[in-house]
Structure formats: C-alpha cells, structure tokens
Design a protein around this motif. Structure first.
Motif, PDB file in Angstrom:
ATOM      1  N   GLY A  61      63.699  55.876  -8.664  1.00 45.44           N
ATOM      2  CA  GLY A  61      64.378  57.115  -8.298  1.00 45.44           C
ATOM      3  C   GLY A  61      65.844  56.963  -7.996  1.00 45.44           C
ATOM      4  N   ILE A  62      66.354  55.732  -7.974  1.00 41.09           N
ATOM      5  CA  ILE A  62      67.778  55.501  -7.684  1.00 41.09           C
ATOM      6  C   ILE A  62      68.460  55.023  -8.960  1.00 41.09           C
ATOM      7  CG2 ILE A  62      69.436  54.194  -6.305  1.00 41.09           C
ATOM      8  CD1 ILE A  62      67.321  53.973  -4.144  1.00 41.09           C
ATOM      9  N   PRO A  63      69.417  55.768  -9.484  1.00 45.70           N
ATOM     10  CA  PRO A  63      70.011  55.417 -10.783  1.00 45.70           C
ATOM     11  C   PRO A  63      70.938  54.212 -10.725  1.00 45.70           C
ATOM     12  CG  PRO A  63      71.104  57.344  -9.867  1.00 45.70           C
ATOM     13  CD  PRO A  63      69.959  57.048  -8.952  1.00 45.70           C
ATOM     14  N   THR A  64      71.409  53.856  -9.561  1.00 42.21           N
ATOM     15  CA  THR A  64      72.388  52.764  -9.471  1.00 42.21           C
ATOM     16  C   THR A  64      71.706  51.432  -9.191  1.00 42.21           C
ATOM     17  OG1 THR A  64      72.712  53.208  -7.116  1.00 42.21           O
ATOM     18  CG2 THR A  64      74.191  54.315  -8.670  1.00 42.21           C
ATOM     19  N   ILE A  65      72.434  50.368  -9.492  1.00 42.99           N
ATOM     20  CA  ILE A  65      71.945  49.009  -9.246  1.00 42.99           C
ATOM     21  C   ILE A  65      72.235  48.644  -7.789  1.00 42.99           C
ATOM     22  CG2 ILE A  65      72.245  46.580  -9.842  1.00 42.99           C
ATOM     23  CD1 ILE A  65      72.937  47.441 -12.663  1.00 42.99           C
ATOM     24  N   GLU A  66      71.220  48.153  -7.081  1.00 47.95           N
ATOM     25  CA  GLU A  66      71.395  47.793  -5.673  1.00 47.95           C
ATOM     26  C   GLU A  66      71.929  46.380  -5.495  1.00 47.95           C
ATOM     27  OE1 GLU A  66      68.134  48.454  -3.132  1.00 47.95           O
ATOM     28  OE2 GLU A  66      68.439  50.631  -3.133  1.00 47.95           O
ATOM     29  N   GLY A  67      71.785  45.576  -6.500  1.00 53.00           N
ATOM     30  CA  GLY A  67      72.236  44.197  -6.408  1.00 53.00           C
ATOM     31  C   GLY A  67      71.640  43.393  -7.540  1.00 53.00           C
ATOM     32  N   PHE A  68      71.636  42.071  -7.360  1.00 60.01           N
ATOM     33  CA  PHE A  68      71.101  41.187  -8.381  1.00 60.01           C
ATOM     34  C   PHE A  68      70.196  40.145  -7.721  1.00 60.01           C
ATOM     35  CE2 PHE A  68      75.057  42.858 -10.035  1.00 60.01           C
ATOM     36  CZ  PHE A  68      74.719  43.221 -11.333  1.00 60.01           C
ATOM     37  N   TYR A  69      69.183  39.730  -8.464  1.00 59.82           N
ATOM     38  CA  TYR A  69      68.262  38.728  -7.932  1.00 59.82           C
ATOM     39  C   TYR A  69      68.990  37.398  -7.738  1.00 59.82           C
ATOM     40  CZ  TYR A  69      64.238  41.768  -8.680  1.00 59.82           C
ATOM     41  OH  TYR A  69      63.337  42.808  -8.618  1.00 59.82           O
ATOM     42  N   THR A  70      68.603  36.701  -6.661  1.00 60.19           N
ATOM     43  CA  THR A  70      69.222  35.419  -6.335  1.00 60.19           C
ATOM     44  C   THR A  70      68.139  34.354  -6.180  1.00 60.19           C
ATOM     45  OG1 THR A  70      69.156  35.933  -3.969  1.00 60.19           O
ATOM     46  CG2 THR A  70      71.164  36.533  -5.173  1.00 60.19           C
ATOM     47  N   ASP A  71      68.567  33.090  -6.236  1.00 60.14           N
ATOM     48  CA  ASP A  71      67.627  31.988  -6.043  1.00 60.14           C
ATOM     49  C   ASP A  71      67.547  31.636  -4.558  1.00 60.14           C
ATOM     50  OD1 ASP A  71      69.981  30.684  -5.498  1.00 60.14           O
ATOM     51  OD2 ASP A  71      70.005  29.521  -7.355  1.00 60.14           O
ATOM     52  N   GLU A  72      66.882  30.519  -4.242  1.00 57.03           N
ATOM     53  CA  GLU A  72      66.691  30.126  -2.852  1.00 57.03           C
ATOM     54  C   GLU A  72      68.006  29.775  -2.156  1.00 57.03           C
ATOM     55  OE1 GLU A  72      63.956  26.920  -3.044  1.00 57.03           O
ATOM     56  OE2 GLU A  72      62.233  28.201  -3.546  1.00 57.03           O
ATOM     57  N   GLN A  73      69.004  29.362  -2.932  1.00 55.36           N
ATOM     58  CA  GLN A  73      70.314  29.036  -2.354  1.00 55.36           C
ATOM     59  C   GLN A  73      71.225  30.253  -2.250  1.00 55.36           C
ATOM     60  OE1 GLN A  73      68.919  27.043  -4.857  1.00 55.36           O
ATOM     61  NE2 GLN A  73      68.187  25.602  -3.283  1.00 55.36           N
ATOM     62  N   GLY A  74      70.724  31.425  -2.673  1.00 51.97           N
ATOM     63  CA  GLY A  74      71.524  32.625  -2.603  1.00 51.97           C
ATOM     64  C   GLY A  74      72.412  32.842  -3.809  1.00 51.97           C
ATOM     65  N   LEU A  75      72.290  31.990  -4.824  1.00 58.17           N
ATOM     66  CA  LEU A  75      73.080  32.155  -6.041  1.00 58.17           C
ATOM     67  C   LEU A  75      72.409  33.161  -6.962  1.00 58.17           C
ATOM     68  CD1 LEU A  75      73.941  28.390  -6.743  1.00 58.17           C
ATOM     69  CD2 LEU A  75      75.353  30.111  -5.576  1.00 58.17           C
ATOM     70  N   MET A  76      73.225  33.966  -7.629  1.00 55.50           N
ATOM     71  CA  MET A  76      72.686  34.973  -8.529  1.00 55.50           C
ATOM     72  C   MET A  76      71.981  34.308  -9.715  1.00 55.50           C
ATOM     73  SD  MET A  76      75.618  37.950  -8.624  1.00 55.50           S
ATOM     74  CE  MET A  76      76.100  38.810  -7.140  1.00 55.50           C
ATOM     75  N   LEU A  77      70.760  34.792  -9.968  1.00 55.67           N
ATOM     76  CA  LEU A  77      69.990  34.247 -11.084  1.00 55.67           C
ATOM     77  C   LEU A  77      70.575  34.734 -12.402  1.00 55.67           C
ATOM     78  CD1 LEU A  77      66.335  34.684  -9.788  1.00 55.67           C
ATOM     79  CD2 LEU A  77      67.590  32.539 -10.071  1.00 55.67           C
ATOM     80  N   GLN A  78      70.644  33.833 -13.351  1.00 56.20           N
ATOM     81  CA  GLN A  78      71.084  34.181 -14.694  1.00 56.20           C
ATOM     82  C   GLN A  78      69.954  33.869 -15.684  1.00 56.20           C
ATOM     83  OE1 GLN A  78      74.796  32.364 -15.746  1.00 56.20           O
ATOM     84  NE2 GLN A  78      75.959  33.462 -14.183  1.00 56.20           N
ATOM     85  N   THR A  79      69.842  34.676 -16.690  1.00 56.96           N
ATOM     86  CA  THR A  79      68.819  34.484 -17.694  1.00 56.96           C
ATOM     87  C   THR A  79      69.442  34.584 -19.076  1.00 56.96           C
ATOM     88  OG1 THR A  79      66.751  35.370 -18.619  1.00 56.96           O
ATOM     89  CG2 THR A  79      68.236  36.941 -17.580  1.00 56.96           C
ATOM     90  N   ARG A  80      68.893  33.788 -19.981  1.00 58.65           N
ATOM     91  CA  ARG A  80      69.365  33.796 -21.375  1.00 58.65           C
ATOM     92  C   ARG A  80      68.159  33.655 -22.291  1.00 58.65           C
ATOM     93  NH1 ARG A  80      70.962  29.936 -25.165  1.00 58.65           N
ATOM     94  NH2 ARG A  80      70.537  28.249 -23.670  1.00 58.65           N
ATOM     95  N   ALA A  81      68.006  34.605 -23.186  1.00 62.72           N
ATOM     96  CA  ALA A  81      66.887  34.550 -24.130  1.00 62.72           C
ATOM     97  C   ALA A  81      67.063  33.357 -25.054  1.00 62.72           C
ATOM     98  CB  ALA A  81      66.811  35.841 -24.930  1.00 62.72           C
ATOM     99  N   SER A  82      65.939  32.708 -25.371  1.00 68.61           N
ATOM    100  CA  SER A  82      66.007  31.497 -26.179  1.00 68.61           C
ATOM    101  C   SER A  82      64.806  31.419 -27.112  1.00 68.61           C
ATOM    102  CB  SER A  82      66.049  30.255 -25.294  1.00 68.61           C
ATOM    103  OG  SER A  82      65.951  29.082 -26.055  1.00 68.61           O
TER     104      SER A  82
END
Length: 335
Positions: A243-264
């Motif tokens: 119900g909220i159109p905006t992004i609230e943030g980004f997923y992070t790992d245990e160290q608080g770094l933003m997770l990045q993903t790349r299709a392979s």
C-alpha cells in the motif's frame, strides 16, 4: 463394459409390444393382398424382413440412449505423456527492480513478478501436459502437484502474496531436490522436465556441491531448463510495504551493508549442461521465450520417447448404434 444412463434399458420392455403391433399390421396388409390378388396367406418375405428390422431398431434405440461404453486403448500424444515441474525462485534477490518495465501493471517491475508473468505465458503455450509448481529460496516447497488443471496454477500465482513469501538465501540444490521429489510422487511416469525461473544466485552451495549433486547416482537424469531473470549489473534490493508506493529502504547484511544482487548464468549453465537442458534470459520485452521453451521441451521429449504409450479410455458406442439404426430405418422405408 459400462452404461452411462442404464435407466433407458427399461425401454427394451416395449420390444414385445412393438413386435406384436408390427405383426398385426403386416397380417392385416397380407389379408388385403389376398382379398385383391388371391395370394397365399403366408407372410411375404418383405413382411418378415420388416418385422426383423423393427425388432433391431427397438433394440438399438435403448442401447444408444443408455450410453454403452467399452474400454479401449488410446495412443497418447507427447503432450499427454509430459510432466513438467516449474520452480519459481522466491528469494529476497528476486525483489530487485532491474526490469525494463512491469510485465503486468500495476505490479512492481521486479524479477519476481517477471518470473510470475513468464509462468502464465508458459502455461498459455501448453496444451494437455501435466504441470506442477513449487517455490524455492533456502528451501523448496511444493505448491501444486502435477496436474492438467493449468487454471488452478494461475489461481495460485495470482492470489499468492509473493512479497510476504520471499526468504533470505537461495539454494539451487534444494530446488532440484524438490523437483525430484515431486516427480517421484507423481503416479504418471512419462516424459519429464524441470523449469527453473531464477536470477541464478545460489548462496547455500559451492560449485563443487552443486556438481556433486548433479553427478550423484541417486539423481535421476531429466532435462532442466533455466529461465534467468534480472540484469547482469549489481543492484540493490528495495524494501517496500503493501500500500505504500515509495521505497522505505534497502536490505542490508549482518554488518549493516546494503545487499547487492546480480543475475548470473554461471550455475545455471552447469545445471543445464549436465542434464541436457537449455538456458534462456527472459526480459519483459521478450515475447517468444515461452514458445521457444515449449518447442525445445517437446522436441527433446520426442527424441527420447521412442516407444510411445497408450492409455485406457472408455469408448462410447452410442453414435455407432444410432448410425446403424438410421441405416436400418432407411432400409425399412425402402421395403
């Protein structure tokens, strides 16, 4: 032998009455012929034949209405002998929004919705194949056992909240194991294939572990076809709430770094090479991928299936009785 409407067999009780009425009619016309032409009183051969035709007609009509069916072996097509198990990756990385456009507005333009759109497109290209569905992330879960009811699979895809279902981690070995279990539990053994719709990430296994599973003697050899969704570039995984159109943030790992993903395609290529399958890269502007995949699956199944198979079905003889009765009635009218 089986009857679909056995109550109509009671009409056979009227057969003696119809024979008696026909016999009385023929004797009446025989007396008329004797009166005017002096013929013998013995029934003419045409009268005897008409009497036999009436008996046959009033036997065939109840049999046709009662729906007599007999067992018969019918050859099965490649599609009827095919069992296809589809696995959809529901890991967190599938929430990445690196898709050109939404496959079905107002859905979000992320990998997960693109994979769901591809399954619907794939189902529209299938005919009478048995299709099963499972979701996988760190574990695999069977959603729909192999069935010819493709509409039920569409219903599950439409009404499952994929966003809430997503889980951290992705395990391709668990996906393959889930597909194997669904095939083993399927009573209809025939041509089999697996379709994995994923971004290709595997966070739970090394390449050696994946290859070990593929080369294990306990793993049945069946073609695996992979459909990779997502771009080759690293992207962040957004956090959204319903119900909220905006992004609230980004997923992070245990160290608080933003997770990045790349299709392979790396792991997927090893899987398809070991199983004689094939790879596809599906994008929202790719229109023919589903048809190409179906053609490839059926072509491989046709090459592997040299013996063919037959299934037991019920043959309805009602139309045959009606045609035979029509022929007898036509003969009766010509006499």
């Amino acid at each position: 032998m089986n009857w679909t409407q056995p109550a109509y067999l009671l009409l056979l009780l009227a057969l003696p009455v119809m024979l008696l009425l026909t016999l009385m009619t023929e004797r009446y016309w025989q007396r008329v012929r004797v009166l005017w032409s002096g013929q013998r009183r013995r029934l003419h051969w045409r009268s005897q034949l008409r009497l036999a035709l009436v008996a046959a007609l009033f036997m065939l009509l109840p049999l046709a209405l009662a729906g007599l069916t007999v067992p018969a072996l019918a050859p099965q097509s490649i599609q009827e002998r095919m069992t296809l198990v589809i696995g959809l990756d529901v890991s967190k990385s599938m929430l990445a929004e690196d898709i050109l456009e939404s496959p079905a507005p107002p859905q979000l333009a992320n990998r997960l919705n693109l994979g769901r759109s591809f399954i619907n497109d794939l189902l529209s290209k299938l005919e009478n194949e048995r299709v099963g569905l499972f979701f996988f992330a760190r574990n695999g879960i069977e959603m729909v056992p192999p069935t010819r009811d493709h509409g039920f699979i569409r219903y599950i895809l439409r009404h499952t909240d994929m966003g809430r279902l997503t889980d951290s981690g992705s395990d391709l070995v668990a996906a393959l194991t889930t597909a194997d279990n669904m095939m083993v539990n399927d009573p209809c053994q025939g041509n089999e294939a697996v379709v994995l719709i994923t971004d290709g990430e595997d966070t739970e296994n090394t390449l050696e572990q994946l290859l070990s599973h593929l080369q294990s003697p306990n793993t049945k050899r069946r073609p695996v076809y992979s459909v990779r969704v997502g771009s080759d570039e690293s992207v962040l995984i957004p956090i959204r709430k319903p119900g909220i159109p905006t992004i609230e943030g980004f997923y992070t790992d245990e160290q608080g770094l933003m997770l990045q993903t790349r299709a392979s395609d790396s792991r997927l290529q090893h899987i398809t090479a070991a199983t004689q399958g094939a790879n596809w890269h599906y994008r929202s502007d790719t229109s023919s991928a589903a048809q190409q995949l179906v053609d490839q699956i059926l072509r491989h199944a046709q090459q592997a299936d040299t013996a063919g198979a037959s299934s037991l079905s019920w043959l309805d003889l009602s139309s045959l009785f009606l045609l035979f009765g029509l022929a007898l009635y036509s003969l009766y009218m010509m006499l």
